[in-house]
Design a protein around this motif. Structure first.
Motif, PDB file in Angstrom:
ATOM      1  N   ARG A  19       0.838  -1.201   0.000  1.00 44.18           N
ATOM      2  CA  ARG A  19       0.000   0.000   0.000  1.00 44.18           C
ATOM      3  C   ARG A  19       0.871   1.249   0.000  1.00 44.18           C
ATOM      4  O   ARG A  19       0.552   2.234  -0.682  1.00 44.18           O
ATOM      5  CB  ARG A  19      -0.889  -0.005   1.246  1.00 44.18           C
ATOM      6  CG  ARG A  19      -2.114  -0.797   1.028  1.00 44.18           C
ATOM      7  CD  ARG A  19      -3.152  -0.465   2.050  1.00 44.18           C
ATOM      8  NE  ARG A  19      -4.264  -1.391   1.835  1.00 44.18           N
ATOM      9  CZ  ARG A  19      -4.997  -1.913   2.721  1.00 44.18           C
ATOM     10  NH1 ARG A  19      -4.775  -1.635   3.977  1.00 44.18           N
ATOM     11  NH2 ARG A  19      -5.960  -2.704   2.425  1.00 44.18           N
ATOM     12  N   ARG A  20       1.946   1.219   0.754  1.00 40.50           N
ATOM     13  CA  ARG A  20       2.853   2.361   0.771  1.00 40.50           C
ATOM     14  C   ARG A  20       3.448   2.577  -0.617  1.00 40.50           C
ATOM     15  O   ARG A  20       3.529   3.721  -1.104  1.00 40.50           O
ATOM     16  CB  ARG A  20       3.979   2.131   1.788  1.00 40.50           C
ATOM     17  CG  ARG A  20       4.350   3.410   2.483  1.00 40.50           C
ATOM     18  CD  ARG A  20       5.425   3.248   3.538  1.00 40.50           C
ATOM     19  NE  ARG A  20       5.086   2.289   4.568  1.00 40.50           N
ATOM     20  CZ  ARG A  20       5.878   1.353   5.034  1.00 40.50           C
ATOM     21  NH1 ARG A  20       7.103   1.250   4.608  1.00 40.50           N
ATOM     22  NH2 ARG A  20       5.480   0.537   5.940  1.00 40.50           N
ATOM     23  N   GLN A  21       3.840   1.525  -1.278  1.00 42.79           N
ATOM     24  CA  GLN A  21       4.402   1.621  -2.624  1.00 42.79           C
ATOM     25  C   GLN A  21       3.349   2.148  -3.605  1.00 42.79           C
ATOM     26  O   GLN A  21       3.638   2.987  -4.457  1.00 42.79           O
ATOM     27  CB  GLN A  21       4.924   0.252  -3.089  1.00 42.79           C
ATOM     28  CG  GLN A  21       6.195  -0.168  -2.422  1.00 42.79           C
ATOM     29  CD  GLN A  21       6.639  -1.581  -2.834  1.00 42.79           C
ATOM     30  OE1 GLN A  21       5.845  -2.350  -3.405  1.00 42.79           O
ATOM     31  NE2 GLN A  21       7.875  -1.917  -2.505  1.00 42.79           N
ATOM     32  N   VAL A  22       2.111   1.626  -3.456  1.00 41.09           N
ATOM     33  CA  VAL A  22       1.021   2.088  -4.339  1.00 41.09           C
ATOM     34  C   VAL A  22       0.750   3.559  -4.054  1.00 41.09           C
ATOM     35  O   VAL A  22       0.562   4.361  -4.972  1.00 41.09           O
ATOM     36  CB  VAL A  22      -0.243   1.219  -4.138  1.00 41.09           C
ATOM     37  CG1 VAL A  22      -1.459   1.846  -4.781  1.00 41.09           C
ATOM     38  CG2 VAL A  22      -0.026  -0.156  -4.699  1.00 41.09           C
ATOM     39  N   THR A  26       1.154   6.380  -6.673  1.00 45.04           N
ATOM     40  CA  THR A  26       0.005   7.235  -6.984  1.00 45.04           C
ATOM     41  C   THR A  26       0.385   8.694  -6.769  1.00 45.04           C
ATOM     42  O   THR A  26       0.025   9.563  -7.566  1.00 45.04           O
ATOM     43  CB  THR A  26      -1.201   6.854  -6.098  1.00 45.04           C
ATOM     44  OG1 THR A  26      -1.499   5.471  -6.282  1.00 45.04           O
ATOM     45  CG2 THR A  26      -2.413   7.657  -6.413  1.00 45.04           C
ATOM     46  N   SER A  27       1.081   8.961  -5.686  1.00 44.03           N
ATOM     47  CA  SER A  27       1.519  10.324  -5.395  1.00 44.03           C
ATOM     48  C   SER A  27       2.471  10.825  -6.476  1.00 44.03           C
ATOM     49  O   SER A  27       2.349  11.949  -6.968  1.00 44.03           O
ATOM     50  CB  SER A  27       2.190  10.352  -4.024  1.00 44.03           C
ATOM     51  OG  SER A  27       2.712  11.627  -3.761  1.00 44.03           O
ATOM     52  N   ASP A  32       3.480  13.829 -11.306  1.00 37.85           N
ATOM     53  CA  ASP A  32       3.878  13.850 -12.727  1.00 37.85           C
ATOM     54  C   ASP A  32       2.776  14.452 -13.596  1.00 37.85           C
ATOM     55  O   ASP A  32       3.034  15.234 -14.519  1.00 37.85           O
ATOM     56  CB  ASP A  32       4.221  12.439 -13.208  1.00 37.85           C
ATOM     57  CG  ASP A  32       5.554  11.931 -12.666  1.00 37.85           C
ATOM     58  OD1 ASP A  32       6.315  12.775 -12.129  1.00 37.85           O
ATOM     59  OD2 ASP A  32       5.823  10.727 -12.792  1.00 37.85           O
ATOM     60  N   ILE A  33       1.511  14.079 -13.308  1.00 39.81           N
ATOM     61  CA  ILE A  33       0.384  14.620 -14.080  1.00 39.81           C
ATOM     62  C   ILE A  33       0.271  16.121 -13.828  1.00 39.81           C
ATOM     63  O   ILE A  33       0.071  16.912 -14.765  1.00 39.81           O
ATOM     64  CB  ILE A  33      -0.925  13.883 -13.727  1.00 39.81           C
ATOM     65  CG1 ILE A  33      -0.897  12.480 -14.327  1.00 39.81           C
ATOM     66  CG2 ILE A  33      -2.139  14.641 -14.219  1.00 39.81           C
ATOM     67  CD1 ILE A  33      -2.093  11.634 -14.015  1.00 39.81           C
ATOM     68  N   ALA A  34       0.423  16.540 -12.568  1.00 39.94           N
ATOM     69  CA  ALA A  34       0.356  17.976 -12.248  1.00 39.94           C
ATOM     70  C   ALA A  34       1.492  18.714 -12.949  1.00 39.94           C
ATOM     71  O   ALA A  34       1.300  19.792 -13.526  1.00 39.94           O
ATOM     72  CB  ALA A  34       0.411  18.185 -10.742  1.00 39.94           C
TER      73      ALA A  34
END
Length: 195
Positions: A19-22, A26-27, A32-34
């Motif tokens: 979950r931390r890796q996900v 995700t972060s 990257d998207i921002a």
């Protein structure tokens, strides 16, 4: 049971790590998207700014070309007006010079007619008088006086021709057509041509 607890603990650790890796992925993906959005917006803004600059430069260039065209057109009109003015001045000067020339020729013809005509007529009268006086007394002198009369008649004819060539009296009295007709006949007569 212990083993199961260890497996569960291990699985929970793996799930937490996963979950931390996900969450990290995700972060990072969100960052990257921002960043991509900011980059796209920046590129779009730069493109719009560049297009605006190009449009302004093109507009300024078009205005300068139009101003140069209008200046050239005005200069052309000014030069055409100047040429027209100079042409009119030259035409007026030419006409004036023609009138002066004709006046001078007319004055010269009158002077020749008056002065030379008076001298030749006076000399002819004196020679004719002398010829009558010596005709019976000295035939040789009478013959010389007869030749002198002939020379004076030739001088009068030459004077008339010079006067008519300078300023035909027909031109002043009867107009251009009569003067041209006379001039053609004179030239043809001198050249021995039939016209």
């Amino acid at each position: 049971k212990r083993m199961m607890d260890e497996i569960r603990a291990e699985a929970d650790t793996m799930i937490v790590t996963h979950r931390r890796q996900v969450d990290d992925a995700t972060s990072r993906w969100a960052n990257d998207i921002a960043f991509a959005r900011v980059g796209m917006q920046t590129v779009t803004a730069l493109t719009v700014a560049l297009l605006l600059v190009v449009w302004l430069l093109a507009r300024r260039d078009a205005q300068q070309r139009e101003a140069r065209r209008l200046d050239a057109q005005m200069e052309k009109r000014r030069l055409e007006a100047l040429v027209e003015e100079r042409t009119a001045e030259m035409s007026e000067l030419s006409n004036h010079l023609q009138v002066v020339r004709e006046d001078e020729k007319s004055k010269l013809a009158r002077d020749i007619h008056d002065e030379l005509g008076g001298i030749l007529v006076s000399a002819k009268m004196d020679v004719a008088w002398a010829e009558k006086r010596v005709k019976g007394k000295d035939p040789e002198a009478a013959a010389k006086l007869e030749r002198a009369l002939q020379a004076l008649d030739n001088g009068v004819d030459i004077k008339r021709r010079i006067i008519e060539e300078l300023r035909p009296t027909l031109l002043d009295n009867l107009g251009l057509s009569a003067a041209l007709d006379w001039q053609v006949h004179e030239i043809c007569d001198r050249a021995g041509l039939k016209c």
